[in-house]
Design a protein around this motif. Structure first.
Motif, PDB file in Angstrom:
ATOM      1  N   MET A 521       1.207  -1.337   0.468  1.00 15.65           N
ATOM      2  CA  MET A 521       0.033   0.093   0.067  1.00 15.65           C
ATOM      3  C   MET A 521       0.531   0.772   0.210  1.00 15.65           C
ATOM      4  O   MET A 521       0.224   2.515   0.186  1.00 15.65           O
ATOM      5  CB  MET A 521      -0.771   0.076   1.055  1.00 15.65           C
ATOM      6  CG  MET A 521      -1.426  -1.442   1.367  1.00 15.65           C
ATOM      7  SD  MET A 521      -2.598  -1.825   3.168  1.00 15.65           S
ATOM      8  CE  MET A 521      -3.484  -0.654   3.135  1.00 15.65           C
ATOM      9  N   GLY A 522       1.888   1.142  -0.300  1.00 18.40           N
ATOM     10  CA  GLY A 522       3.052   2.543  -0.043  1.00 18.40           C
ATOM     11  C   GLY A 522       3.991   2.038   1.175  1.00 18.40           C
ATOM     12  O   GLY A 522       3.983   1.601   1.959  1.00 18.40           O
ATOM     13  N   ARG A 523       4.497   3.378   0.985  1.00 17.93           N
ATOM     14  CA  ARG A 523       5.724   3.695   1.561  1.00 17.93           C
ATOM     15  C   ARG A 523       5.389   4.106   3.560  1.00 17.93           C
ATOM     16  O   ARG A 523       3.964   4.585   3.022  1.00 17.93           O
ATOM     17  CB  ARG A 523       6.772   4.572   1.896  1.00 17.93           C
ATOM     18  CG  ARG A 523       7.934   4.147   0.525  1.00 17.93           C
ATOM     19  CD  ARG A 523       8.510   2.856   0.254  1.00 17.93           C
ATOM     20  NE  ARG A 523       9.487   3.077   1.932  1.00 17.93           N
ATOM     21  CZ  ARG A 523       9.964   2.337   2.560  1.00 17.93           C
ATOM     22  NH1 ARG A 523       9.566   1.156   1.949  1.00 17.93           N
ATOM     23  NH2 ARG A 523      11.336   2.552   3.259  1.00 17.93           N
ATOM     24  N   ILE A 524       6.052   3.395   4.089  1.00 16.06           N
ATOM     25  CA  ILE A 524       4.985   3.857   5.492  1.00 16.06           C
ATOM     26  C   ILE A 524       4.944   5.251   6.068  1.00 16.06           C
ATOM     27  O   ILE A 524       4.123   5.844   6.252  1.00 16.06           O
ATOM     28  CB  ILE A 524       5.904   3.178   7.023  1.00 16.06           C
ATOM     29  CG1 ILE A 524       5.406   1.576   6.946  1.00 16.06           C
ATOM     30  CG2 ILE A 524       5.272   3.743   8.341  1.00 16.06           C
ATOM     31  CD1 ILE A 524       6.022   0.833   7.701  1.00 16.06           C
ATOM     32  N   ASP A 525       5.671   5.928   4.885  1.00 17.81           N
ATOM     33  CA  ASP A 525       5.847   7.390   5.577  1.00 17.81           C
ATOM     34  C   ASP A 525       5.272   7.678   3.909  1.00 17.81           C
ATOM     35  O   ASP A 525       4.637   9.468   4.208  1.00 17.81           O
ATOM     36  CB  ASP A 525       7.413   8.716   5.254  1.00 17.81           C
ATOM     37  CG  ASP A 525       8.075   7.501   3.980  1.00 17.81           C
ATOM     38  OD1 ASP A 525       7.197   6.837   2.895  1.00 17.81           O
ATOM     39  OD2 ASP A 525       9.636   7.571   3.872  1.00 17.81           O
ATOM     40  N   ASP A 526       4.703   6.940   3.155  1.00 15.26           N
ATOM     41  CA  ASP A 526       3.994   7.819   2.399  1.00 15.26           C
ATOM     42  C   ASP A 526       1.981   7.932   2.924  1.00 15.26           C
ATOM     43  O   ASP A 526       0.839   7.538   2.150  1.00 15.26           O
ATOM     44  CB  ASP A 526       3.449   7.116   0.348  1.00 15.26           C
ATOM     45  CG  ASP A 526       4.468   7.434   0.631  1.00 15.26           C
ATOM     46  OD1 ASP A 526       5.397   8.477   0.441  1.00 15.26           O
ATOM     47  OD2 ASP A 526       5.176   7.297  -0.582  1.00 15.26           O
ATOM     48  N   VAL A 527       1.422   7.230   3.687  1.00 18.66           N
ATOM     49  CA  VAL A 527       0.082   6.432   4.427  1.00 18.66           C
ATOM     50  C   VAL A 527      -0.193   7.825   5.235  1.00 18.66           C
ATOM     51  O   VAL A 527      -0.094   8.884   5.718  1.00 18.66           O
ATOM     52  CB  VAL A 527       0.252   5.781   5.097  1.00 18.66           C
ATOM     53  CG1 VAL A 527      -1.348   5.523   6.107  1.00 18.66           C
ATOM     54  CG2 VAL A 527       1.192   3.902   5.040  1.00 18.66           C
ATOM     55  N   LEU A 528      -1.600   8.281   4.463  1.00 20.93           N
ATOM     56  CA  LEU A 528      -2.095   9.961   4.790  1.00 20.93           C
ATOM     57  C   LEU A 528      -2.742   9.373   6.293  1.00 20.93           C
ATOM     58  O   LEU A 528      -3.594   8.384   6.139  1.00 20.93           O
ATOM     59  CB  LEU A 528      -2.737  10.210   3.888  1.00 20.93           C
ATOM     60  CG  LEU A 528      -2.338   9.812   2.711  1.00 20.93           C
ATOM     61  CD1 LEU A 528      -2.766  10.477   1.305  1.00 20.93           C
ATOM     62  CD2 LEU A 528      -0.952  11.191   2.139  1.00 20.93           C
ATOM     63  N   ASN A 529      -3.259  10.579   6.953  1.00 22.57           N
ATOM     64  CA  ASN A 529      -3.891  10.248   7.929  1.00 22.57           C
ATOM     65  C   ASN A 529      -4.841  10.491   7.443  1.00 22.57           C
ATOM     66  O   ASN A 529      -5.384  12.316   8.025  1.00 22.57           O
ATOM     67  CB  ASN A 529      -3.688  10.485   8.976  1.00 22.57           C
ATOM     68  CG  ASN A 529      -3.920  10.677  10.447  1.00 22.57           C
ATOM     69  OD1 ASN A 529      -5.184  10.279  10.137  1.00 22.57           O
ATOM     70  ND2 ASN A 529      -4.145  10.196  11.926  1.00 22.57           N
ATOM     71  N   VAL A 530      -6.309  10.543   7.045  1.00 24.38           N
ATOM     72  CA  VAL A 530      -6.812  11.930   6.573  1.00 24.38           C
ATOM     73  C   VAL A 530      -8.197  11.972   8.491  1.00 24.38           C
ATOM     74  O   VAL A 530      -9.012  10.518   7.706  1.00 24.38           O
ATOM     75  CB  VAL A 530      -7.462  11.095   5.143  1.00 24.38           C
ATOM     76  CG1 VAL A 530      -8.960  12.223   4.823  1.00 24.38           C
ATOM     77  CG2 VAL A 530      -6.221  12.198   3.891  1.00 24.38           C
ATOM     78  N   SER A 531      -8.483  12.236   8.493  1.00 22.63           N
ATOM     79  CA  SER A 531     -10.032  12.184   9.875  1.00 22.63           C
ATOM     80  C   SER A 531     -10.059  11.206  10.397  1.00 22.63           C
ATOM     81  O   SER A 531     -10.901  10.481  10.450  1.00 22.63           O
ATOM     82  CB  SER A 531     -11.307  12.296   9.059  1.00 22.63           C
ATOM     83  OG  SER A 531     -11.174  13.532   7.924  1.00 22.63           O
TER      84      SER A 531
END
Length: 656
Positions: A521-531
């Motif tokens: 699902m992408g790099r850990i630092d590319d995980v977005l935290n949306v709401s």
């Protein structure tokens, strides 16, 4: 906040392996895969011990398979001795001396073929040249060459005498060369006057000259220069020497220097690292075993295959699947100097046709750019020689996967979507072409002997269907041994205390579906935290690229007062870059599409259009630059390695 990453991509298509592929595969059918995997679980050391004895030629047989006493600095086959070059060349001299080892196609289309015997003699002669300059076992040699037979010769010659090579991609700047020389304390640089790419002559030696002039490179004694273009070069007689002059009169036999299995084969600096470069150190025995077994299992290599990995030797893919893996297997492989779109976008397909390539391994970035350049072009070529397709470097979005499968593979070639890293040395999670049912976008299941898992931030396994951190629970032979000169950084980077220092942390977020298949699902630092929801960027990118107007997309996060983080999308369309009202209309269409595909939560707040995305010359998207643009920050990083620096200005324009 949930400590797992939500998976929002819903892919239900399944493609079983073709019966003709199953019938002749090295691992035939899922039962055979499960049996192999179960063997590795039941007797881990016994499994890896037998494989190492059966597949490598040892000068001195090992008695101990794995030593875990100094974890995480694991050692494999430590008291065994071998030579990597011997395993790639000498072992074939009796059985296949006249078999073509390398088919080299130059940028201008000129083709050169070299047999195993000829390659052996060239490696030996150059190894003697290195010895003449005083290079010995353990010395570091920096290689800065174009894609060429010479690059393979230089790497193999280092391996032959026990020198440790560090290859720097030919698109990197002088500063990158200088940093790597200093960190490795290299005694020698091997470079060329220049290279050809896309019909243009590009100088290489000036970057080495500039690097040496930046200071701190006092360890360098000589610079060997391969004459590729014949372009003018500045010459320093004190340390510069022509490759052809060094070799004059030298014998074409050179006995291999046998080294311990743990002797470093190479240091490869990970691209894009900030601050001090991070030198990934790989061993000789375990690394080579990983290359050999993945050639057998994943590429199902056969004696009549023509194998083509399009990666540059400056990357780990070019080490494992150009310089070492194919040659250790005695395969015929293609090496290409140029770019996929010169003189036209049919170049790859023409080469597959002309050289009768049977296994083709390239990056999703290249696939997407070739779709944009001419989605129907492969139909103009005879691609009937192909039997296996592969992807590497990042997850492939399902729509690009389907095009690759249907248009390039004519719906008959399994696609091996390989997950692995510079640090892992070889494939870790990948379909086996004659065994694994395929799901577009999934790297499927771990290879035998690879104990992959998905855990939450406490290190506990997450249930199937949930996302989390991808880890490897047990050491494996081809794994990184250390960060050169920085063991503390090795431990904190890959065996962090968060997980008790027990598991290798890959740095990727992943989900495992109800069938046990892995989805990156992408790099850990590319995980977005949306709401409060954690979303992987890869899935939003896949949804965007699934829209018929979109050729390519990259998604990053930016701070947002309302939602904590907002989704920012950078999009390349299949039509001309829009502006004004048209740009707004298309942006709204794409937002609605993402909401329909994934959910309103994932809708990009910002959408910016460009003619391209900022990429290195190897095709890697520079996401850190996109993050800076999304935040409205000034870009202060070195952009000299970008293929297209002008794109940055386009992407700074107000988001639609």
């Amino acid at each position: 906040m949930s400590s797992t990453i939500e998976s929002v991509l819903n892919e239900t298509r399944v493609f079983p392996p073709p019966p003709e592929c199953v019938a002749q595969a090295n691992v035939s059918g899922m039962e055979a895969y499960r049996e192999l995997y179960a063997k590795s679980e039941k007797d881990y050391e016994g499994f890896w011990g037998k494989i190492a004895r059966d597949n490598l030629i040892w000068h001195k047989q090992f008695t101990k398979v794995l030593d875990e006493s100094n974890a995480p600095f694991y050692t494999w086959y430590e008291d065994g001795e071998l030579n990597v070059s011997y395993n790639c060349l000498d072992r074939h001299l009796e059985s296949k001396p006249h078999k073509t080892a390398i088919i080299f196609e130059a940028d201008n289309g000129q083709v050169t073929k070299i047999t195993y015997k000829e390659l052996y003699h060239r490696v030996c002669r150059f190894a003697n040249g290195l010895k003449k300059l005083g290079i010995t076992k353990g010395d570091r040699v920096l290689i800065y060459l174009p894609m060429s037979i010479e690059a393979v010769v230089a790497m193999q010659a280092c391996a032959r005498i026990g020198a440790i090579h560090s290859v720097v991609f030919g698109g990197f700047s002088a500063k990158s060369v200088q940093e790597r020389i200093i960190d490795a304390k290299a005694r020698l640089v091997i470079t060329a006057d220049g290279q050809y790419r896309g019909g243009k002559e590009m100088a290489l030696k000036p970057a080495v000259d500039e690097a040496l002039g930046l200071g701190g490179c006092g360890s360098i004694e000589k610079v060997i220069v391969y004459k590729r273009t014949g372009g003018e070069v500045t010459w320093n007689a004190a340390h510069d020497i022509w490759w052809h002059e060094l070799e004059e009169g030298l014998p074409d036999e050179c006995p291999p220097t046998y080294v311990g299995a743990e002797h470093p084969l190479f240091i490869l600096y990970t691209s894009g690292s900030t601050g001090k470069p991070k030198g990934v150190q790989h061993s000789s025995g375990g690394y080579l075993l990983g290359a050999v077994m993945s050639m057998k299992w994943v590429f199902d290599i056969k004696s009549n295959d023509v194998f083509w990995c399009t990666a540059d030797v400056g990357w780990v893919t070019g080490h494992t699947y150009v310089t070492y893996g194919p040659l250790a297997m005695g395969a015929t492989e293609v090496i290409f100097e140029g770019v996929p779109t010169y003189p036209d976008a049919g170049r790859f397909w023409r080469m597959i046709q002309d050289h009768k390539v049977s296994i083709f391994y390239t990056a999703p970035t290249a696939i997407r750019s070739l779709i944009k350049a001419g989605a129907d072009l492969p139909k103009n070529y005879n691609l009937s020689s192909l039997r296996i397709l592969g992807t590497v470097g990042e997850p492939i979005n399902p729509e690009a996967w389907m095009w690759y499968h249907n248009t390039v593979g004519q719906a008959r070639c399994p696609i091996v979507d390989t997950w692995w890293q510079t640090e892992t040395g070889g494939h870790m999670i990948s379909p086996l072409p004659g065994a694994t049912p395929l799901k577009p976008g999934s790297c499927t299941l771990p290879l035998p002997g690879i104990m992959a898992a998905i855990v939450d931030e406490t290190g506990a396994d997450v249930e199937l269907g949930k996302g989390g951190f991808l880890v490897i629970k047990k050491p494996w032979p081809s794994m990184i041994r250390n960060i050169w000169g920085d063991p503390e950084r090795f431990k904190t980077s890959y065996y962090p205390a968060d997980f008790g220092g027990k598991y290798y942390l890959a740095g990727d977020g992943a989900n495992r579906d109800l069938d046990g298949y892995f989805w990156i699902m992408g790099r850990i630092d590319d995980v977005l935290n949306v709401s409060g929801h954690r979303l992987g960027t890869m899935e939003i990118e896949s949804a965007l690229v699934a829209h018929p107007l979109v050729a390519e997309a990259a998604v990053v996060g930016r701070p947002d007062d309302l939602t904590g983080e907002a989704v920012a999308a950078f999009v390349v369309l299949k039509l001309a870059r829009p502006s004004g009202a048209e740009a707004k209309k298309i942006a709204d269409t794409l937002r609605a599409h993402v909401a329909k595909e994934i959910g309103a939560l994932a809708k990009p707040k910002d959408i910016r259009f460009g003619d391209n995305l900022p990429k290195t010359r190897s095709g890697k998207i520079m996401r850190r630059l996109l993050r800076a643009i999304a935040k409205g920050e000034e870009i202060t990083q070195d952009v000299s390695t970008l293929e297209n620096p002008a794109i940055l200005q386009q992407l700074k324009e107000p988001a639609a």
